[in-house]
Design a protein around this motif. Structure first.
Motif, PDB file in Angstrom:
ATOM      1  N   LYS A 146       5.694  30.082 -19.931  1.00  0.00           N
ATOM      2  CA  LYS A 146       6.533  30.535 -18.830  1.00  0.00           C
ATOM      3  C   LYS A 146       6.173  29.818 -17.542  1.00  0.00           C
ATOM      4  O   LYS A 146       7.056  29.377 -16.784  1.00  0.00           O
ATOM      5  N   ARG A 147       4.876  29.678 -17.274  1.00  0.00           N
ATOM      6  CA  ARG A 147       4.447  29.013 -16.037  1.00  0.00           C
ATOM      7  C   ARG A 147       4.790  27.526 -16.067  1.00  0.00           C
ATOM      8  O   ARG A 147       5.091  26.940 -15.025  1.00  0.00           O
ATOM      9  N   ALA A 148       4.731  26.929 -17.256  1.00  0.00           N
ATOM     10  CA  ALA A 148       5.076  25.511 -17.362  1.00  0.00           C
ATOM     11  C   ALA A 148       6.523  25.281 -16.935  1.00  0.00           C
ATOM     12  O   ALA A 148       6.825  24.329 -16.191  1.00  0.00           O
ATOM     13  N   PHE A 149       7.426  26.150 -17.358  1.00  0.00           N
ATOM     14  CA  PHE A 149       8.824  26.029 -16.951  1.00  0.00           C
ATOM     15  C   PHE A 149       8.980  26.280 -15.446  1.00  0.00           C
ATOM     16  O   PHE A 149       9.822  25.643 -14.789  1.00  0.00           O
ATOM     17  N   PHE A 184       6.057  18.993 -20.641  1.00  0.00           N
ATOM     18  CA  PHE A 184       6.164  18.038 -19.533  1.00  0.00           C
ATOM     19  C   PHE A 184       6.582  16.658 -20.043  1.00  0.00           C
ATOM     20  O   PHE A 184       7.332  15.943 -19.368  1.00  0.00           O
ATOM     21  N   VAL A 185       6.098  16.284 -21.233  1.00  0.00           N
ATOM     22  CA  VAL A 185       6.485  14.999 -21.821  1.00  0.00           C
ATOM     23  C   VAL A 185       7.984  14.979 -22.103  1.00  0.00           C
ATOM     24  O   VAL A 185       8.673  13.989 -21.804  1.00  0.00           O
ATOM     25  N   ILE A 186       8.516  16.070 -22.670  1.00  0.00           N
ATOM     26  CA  ILE A 186       9.953  16.148 -22.938  1.00  0.00           C
ATOM     27  C   ILE A 186      10.739  16.152 -21.628  1.00  0.00           C
ATOM     28  O   ILE A 186      11.802  15.522 -21.525  1.00  0.00           O
ATOM     29  N   ASN A 192       3.265  21.659 -27.793  1.00  0.00           N
ATOM     30  CA  ASN A 192       2.308  22.387 -26.965  1.00  0.00           C
ATOM     31  C   ASN A 192       2.791  22.338 -25.518  1.00  0.00           C
ATOM     32  O   ASN A 192       3.847  21.768 -25.225  1.00  0.00           O
ATOM     33  N   VAL A 193       2.026  22.946 -24.633  1.00  0.00           N
ATOM     34  CA  VAL A 193       2.451  23.022 -23.231  1.00  0.00           C
ATOM     35  C   VAL A 193       2.555  21.633 -22.610  1.00  0.00           C
ATOM     36  O   VAL A 193       3.497  21.347 -21.855  1.00  0.00           O
TER      37      VAL A 193
END
Length: 357
Positions: free
Chosen positions: A143-146, A66-68, A61-62
């Protein structure tokens, strides 16, 4: 006055260098064993996190992006920074070229600050997920997460690149810490910039986000406990979703606490050096400084395993698969050796038979 300060700083560095070079063999062995252990756990632990997210659909998930990202940052610290410190502790001095020193300092600064900025992005993610769920899907698309990750990385580069480009601010070998770093006491203005922009502002955002999350989760739990006893259907589903998000948030708060527990003593040591104008503390305290920095890149897989059941189950499955493959490989090697021995025995018997004839 400035000459006296520089002279005092040089004397402190010489003393720390002497202490590093002349430590006992037993102490040297212990220090090397600790850093190698941290390095090994950091590399394999963070690889394990990435494999777990890849294998399990529930972890994709999104938030897991961030965890990765955090795991990859810690993995990079284990691959590029820790081995250089290991070499320093083995040789009792800095045995590499000056370019390696710049690389070492750059990697430590970049990945440490990037980890903090990623934790800040995670806190904002939790804030929207729990406090503003109606806006979550708009602000946290893939996309925004990246984009958020790239912005966090650009901030870390803003802090780590200047010491590569200027003569007044540069990375230098610090024998007490067994690493190359920017000497915080060398430039008060740049140190204040780092403390405010790269550390204090992200920490303030993190604190505000998790405080809001805590209040909402606490109030929601009270409301559900009072009004939804014995009810089923939609309210039960809503309660389950709330509990699940609370568990995820608890895990990520534990990650934050682990990070702050490692880096808060480091900040205290840096402040003492800035006030004193030189590294005046004992070498063992400075080495603890370095080990705490590396520990922050090591502990997250353990936190995921303790606080998150899905990660824990996936870790067990991966480790079982690895041990089974290893066991099958050993058995295969044994079978091959047995077959080879039997083949040699048959060949020897044939040779003896031919000689007898």
């Amino acid at each position: 006055m400035e000459n006296l300060s520089d002279s005092f700083r040089v004397e402190s560095l010489v003393k720390l260098s002497t202490d590093l070079a002349t430590r006992s063999a037993a102490l040297k062995l212990v220090e090397i064993a600790i850093i190698v252990l941290l390095n090994t756990i950091s590399v394999f632990g963070n690889i394990l996190v990435c494999i777990a997210v890849y294998r399990n659909l529930r972890l994709r998930n999104v938030t897991s992006i961030f965890v990765i990202t955090l795991a990859l940052s810690d993995l990079a610290m284990g691959c590029f920074a820790m081995p250089i410190t290991s070499g320093i502790l083995i040789y009792g001095k800095f045995p590499y070229a000056r370019s390696v020193c710049y690389l070492h300092g750059f990697c430590i600064f970049t990945f440490a600050i990037f980890s903090l900025e990623t934790l800040c992005a995670i806190a904002i993610n939790r804030y929207f997920c729990v406090v503003k769920p109606q806006h979550y899907s708009s602000f946290f698309t893939l996309k925004r997460a990246f984009c958020y990750i790239m912005f966090a990385f650009s901030i870390s580069l803003t802090c780590s690149i200047p010491p590569l480009l200027t003569l007044d601010i540069h990375y230098a070998f610090q024998p007490g810490k067994a690493m190359c770093l920017y000497p915080f006491e060398s430039s008060l203005s740049f140190t204040l910039f780092l403390e405010i922009v790269c550390i204090n502002i992200p920490l303030a955002i993190i604190a505000m986000c998790y405080f809001k999350v805590y209040k909402v989760v606490r109030d929601a739990n009270r409301t559900f406990a009072q009004n939804n006893r014995g009810q089923t259907g939609h309210s039960t589903k809503q309660l389950s979703a709330n509990v699940e998000e609370a568990k995820v948030t608890k895990t990520l708060v534990a990650v934050l606490i682990g990070f702050v527990s490692c880096w808060l003593p480091i900040s205290v040591v840096d402040i003492i050096d800035v006030v004193m104008g030189a590294p005046t503390l004992p070498r063992q305290l400075y080495l603890t400084y370095a080990l705490l920095a590396y520990t922050s890149s090591t502990i997250n897989p353990f936190i995921y395993g303790v606080f998150n059941r899905t990660f824990r189950k996936e870790f067990k499955k991966i480790l079982v698969c690895v041990f089974r493959l290893r066991k099958n490989q050993v058995m295969s090697d044994q079978d091959q050796r047995v077959a080879w021995d039997e083949s040699n025995e048959i060949w020897e018997n044939k040779s003896n038979y031919v000689k007898y004839i």
